[in-house]
Design a protein around this motif. Structure first.
Motif, PDB file in Angstrom:
ATOM      1  N   ILE A  24      45.132  40.777  38.519  1.00 12.35           N
ATOM      2  CA  ILE A  24      44.345  39.631  38.969  1.00 12.35           C
ATOM      3  C   ILE A  24      44.723  39.249  40.396  1.00 12.35           C
ATOM      4  O   ILE A  24      43.847  38.985  41.224  1.00 12.35           O
ATOM      5  N   TYR A  25      46.018  39.233  40.709  1.00 13.29           N
ATOM      6  CA  TYR A  25      46.421  38.964  42.094  1.00 13.29           C
ATOM      7  C   TYR A  25      45.853  40.032  43.028  1.00 13.29           C
ATOM      8  O   TYR A  25      45.395  39.727  44.134  1.00 13.29           O
ATOM      9  N   ALA A  26      45.881  41.282  42.586  1.00 17.17           N
ATOM     10  CA  ALA A  26      45.332  42.371  43.405  1.00 17.17           C
ATOM     11  C   ALA A  26      43.828  42.190  43.625  1.00 17.17           C
ATOM     12  O   ALA A  26      43.322  42.419  44.729  1.00 17.17           O
ATOM     13  N   LEU A  27      43.120  41.774  42.593  1.00 13.45           N
ATOM     14  CA  LEU A  27      41.680  41.530  42.728  1.00 13.45           C
ATOM     15  C   LEU A  27      41.404  40.380  43.687  1.00 13.45           C
ATOM     16  O   LEU A  27      40.471  40.436  44.484  1.00 13.45           O
ATOM     17  N   PHE A  39      35.443  36.967  41.901  1.00 14.23           N
ATOM     18  CA  PHE A  39      34.782  36.438  40.704  1.00 14.23           C
ATOM     19  C   PHE A  39      35.223  37.198  39.456  1.00 14.23           C
ATOM     20  O   PHE A  39      35.397  36.597  38.396  1.00 14.23           O
ATOM     21  N   VAL A  40      35.424  38.490  39.588  1.00 13.87           N
ATOM     22  CA  VAL A  40      35.921  39.300  38.466  1.00 13.87           C
ATOM     23  C   VAL A  40      37.296  38.786  38.037  1.00 13.87           C
ATOM     24  O   VAL A  40      37.567  38.640  36.844  1.00 13.87           O
ATOM     25  N   ALA A  41      38.150  38.486  39.016  1.00  9.76           N
ATOM     26  CA  ALA A  41      39.486  37.964  38.714  1.00  9.76           C
ATOM     27  C   ALA A  41      39.394  36.651  37.936  1.00  9.76           C
ATOM     28  O   ALA A  41      40.123  36.451  36.963  1.00  9.76           O
ATOM     29  N   ALA A  42      38.504  35.770  38.347  1.00 10.42           N
ATOM     30  CA  ALA A  42      38.353  34.478  37.667  1.00 10.42           C
ATOM     31  C   ALA A  42      37.859  34.662  36.231  1.00 10.42           C
ATOM     32  O   ALA A  42      38.344  33.992  35.309  1.00 10.42           O
ATOM     33  N   VAL A  43      36.934  35.578  36.033  1.00 13.54           N
ATOM     34  CA  VAL A  43      36.426  35.839  34.681  1.00 13.54           C
ATOM     35  C   VAL A  43      37.554  36.369  33.799  1.00 13.54           C
ATOM     36  O   VAL A  43      37.730  35.922  32.658  1.00 13.54           O
ATOM     37  N   ILE A  44      38.341  37.290  34.320  1.00 12.65           N
ATOM     38  CA  ILE A  44      39.473  37.830  33.555  1.00 12.65           C
ATOM     39  C   ILE A  44      40.446  36.702  33.208  1.00 12.65           C
ATOM     40  O   ILE A  44      40.956  36.648  32.084  1.00 12.65           O
ATOM     41  N   ASN A  45      40.724  35.813  34.171  1.00  9.92           N
ATOM     42  CA  ASN A  45      41.606  34.674  33.905  1.00  9.92           C
ATOM     43  C   ASN A  45      41.139  33.880  32.694  1.00  9.92           C
ATOM     44  O   ASN A  45      41.939  33.558  31.812  1.00  9.92           O
ATOM     45  N   TYR A  46      39.868  33.560  32.664  1.00  9.33           N
ATOM     46  CA  TYR A  46      39.355  32.736  31.562  1.00  9.33           C
ATOM     47  C   TYR A  46      39.307  33.501  30.243  1.00  9.33           C
ATOM     48  O   TYR A  46      39.636  32.944  29.191  1.00  9.33           O
ATOM     49  N   VAL A  47      38.950  34.769  30.287  1.00  8.55           N
ATOM     50  CA  VAL A  47      38.851  35.561  29.061  1.00  8.55           C
ATOM     51  C   VAL A  47      40.229  35.832  28.459  1.00  8.55           C
ATOM     52  O   VAL A  47      40.411  35.777  27.243  1.00  8.55           O
ATOM     53  N   LYS A  48      41.214  36.094  29.303  1.00  6.65           N
ATOM     54  CA  LYS A  48      42.547  36.468  28.827  1.00  6.65           C
ATOM     55  C   LYS A  48      43.521  35.295  28.716  1.00  6.65           C
ATOM     56  O   LYS A  48      44.676  35.485  28.363  1.00  6.65           O
ATOM     57  N   TRP A  49      43.064  34.094  29.037  1.00  5.04           N
ATOM     58  CA  TRP A  49      43.925  32.915  28.960  1.00  5.04           C
ATOM     59  C   TRP A  49      44.656  32.803  27.615  1.00  5.04           C
ATOM     60  O   TRP A  49      45.860  32.537  27.585  1.00  5.04           O
ATOM     61  N   PRO A  50      43.978  32.989  26.476  1.00  6.23           N
ATOM     62  CA  PRO A  50      44.676  32.867  25.184  1.00  6.23           C
ATOM     63  C   PRO A  50      45.853  33.828  25.040  1.00  6.23           C
ATOM     64  O   PRO A  50      46.823  33.515  24.344  1.00  6.23           O
ATOM     65  N   ASP A  51      45.800  34.975  25.695  1.00  4.20           N
ATOM     66  CA  ASP A  51      46.885  35.957  25.589  1.00  4.20           C
ATOM     67  C   ASP A  51      48.178  35.481  26.245  1.00  4.20           C
ATOM     68  O   ASP A  51      49.255  35.953  25.882  1.00  4.20           O
ATOM     69  N   VAL A  52      48.083  34.583  27.224  1.00  8.98           N
ATOM     70  CA  VAL A  52      49.282  34.121  27.927  1.00  8.98           C
ATOM     71  C   VAL A  52      49.612  32.661  27.617  1.00  8.98           C
ATOM     72  O   VAL A  52      50.617  32.137  28.102  1.00  8.98           O
ATOM     73  N   SER A  53      48.795  32.027  26.821  1.00  4.87           N
ATOM     74  CA  SER A  53      49.001  30.617  26.493  1.00  4.87           C
ATOM     75  C   SER A  53      50.385  30.417  25.874  1.00  4.87           C
ATOM     76  O   SER A  53      50.789  31.129  24.967  1.00  4.87           O
ATOM     77  N   GLY A  54      51.113  29.439  26.411  1.00  6.46           N
ATOM     78  CA  GLY A  54      52.443  29.140  25.893  1.00  6.46           C
ATOM     79  C   GLY A  54      53.550  29.975  26.489  1.00  6.46           C
ATOM     80  O   GLY A  54      54.707  29.815  26.108  1.00  6.46           O
ATOM     81  N   THR A  55      53.226  30.869  27.410  1.00  2.63           N
ATOM     82  CA  THR A  55      54.241  31.698  28.062  1.00  2.63           C
ATOM     83  C   THR A  55      54.360  31.292  29.530  1.00  2.63           C
ATOM     84  O   THR A  55      53.521  30.555  30.059  1.00  2.63           O
ATOM     85  N   TRP A  56      55.369  31.816  30.194  1.00  3.80           N
ATOM     86  CA  TRP A  56      55.534  31.518  31.620  1.00  3.80           C
ATOM     87  C   TRP A  56      54.397  32.100  32.449  1.00  3.80           C
ATOM     88  O   TRP A  56      54.118  31.622  33.548  1.00  3.80           O
ATOM     89  N   LEU A  57      53.706  33.078  31.920  1.00  2.00           N
ATOM     90  CA  LEU A  57      52.569  33.657  32.638  1.00  2.00           C
ATOM     91  C   LEU A  57      51.378  32.703  32.684  1.00  2.00           C
ATOM     92  O   LEU A  57      50.509  32.831  33.549  1.00  2.00           O
ATOM     93  N   GLU A  58      51.351  31.742  31.785  1.00  2.00           N
ATOM     94  CA  GLU A  58      50.277  30.753  31.809  1.00  2.00           C
ATOM     95  C   GLU A  58      50.272  29.992  33.133  1.00  2.00           C
ATOM     96  O   GLU A  58      49.211  29.634  33.650  1.00  2.00           O
ATOM     97  N   THR A  59      51.447  29.766  33.712  1.00  3.25           N
ATOM     98  CA  THR A  59      51.503  29.075  35.002  1.00  3.25           C
ATOM     99  C   THR A  59      50.801  29.893  36.082  1.00  3.25           C
ATOM    100  O   THR A  59      50.179  29.335  36.980  1.00  3.25           O
ATOM    101  N   HIS A  60      50.909  31.205  35.991  1.00  2.83           N
ATOM    102  CA  HIS A  60      50.232  32.065  36.967  1.00  2.83           C
ATOM    103  C   HIS A  60      48.721  32.014  36.784  1.00  2.83           C
ATOM    104  O   HIS A  60      47.981  31.977  37.770  1.00  2.83           O
TER     105      HIS A  60
END
Length: 116
Positions: A24-27, A39-60
């Motif tokens: 996502i940073y690369a995109l 825009f692709v990066a933003a879509v991935i952020n929203y789609v994959k948010w549940p995968d990182v929820s509750g982890t330190w990656l959620e801050t990213h």
């Protein structure tokens, strides 16, 4: 987010999610050459948010999403005021801000720490 504890991040391997965050940073960075990747990066952020929820990656993910929306806002403001000198200043500042956010976030990610 310093001081916040992310218990789930210790309970499972986050290698796949970390690689996705790097992508996502690369995109976001690639968007300076190919705008649609932003825009692709933003879509991935929203789609994959549940995968990182509750982890330190959620801050990213939050950092990346805020970067996206605020840069869109300032891009519109800058675009609408291009006929005035201020539009160029806004767009230049926005570009510098995006680069700053991508670099700071990517460095924090490479050091396995949350971004704040």
């Amino acid at each position: 987010m310093q001081g916040k504890i992310f218990p789930e991040s210790n309970a499972r391997d986050l290698g796949k999610e970390k690689r996705l965050t790097q992508v996502i940073y690369a995109l976001q960075a690639a968007s300076f050459l190919v705008g649609v990747t932003y825009f692709v990066a933003a879509v991935i952020n929203y789609v994959k948010w549940p995968d990182v929820s509750g982890t330190w990656l959620e801050t990213h993910f939050r950092w990346q999403i805020k970067t996206f929306w605020y840069s869109i806002l300032w891009g519109i403001v800058g675009g609408l005021t291009l006929f005035l000198f201020i539009g160029y200043v806004i767009l230049t500042a926005n570009t510098i801000w995006i680069v700053y956010r991508v670099v700071i976030g990517w460095i924090a990610l490479s050091e396995d720490r949350p971004v704040s």
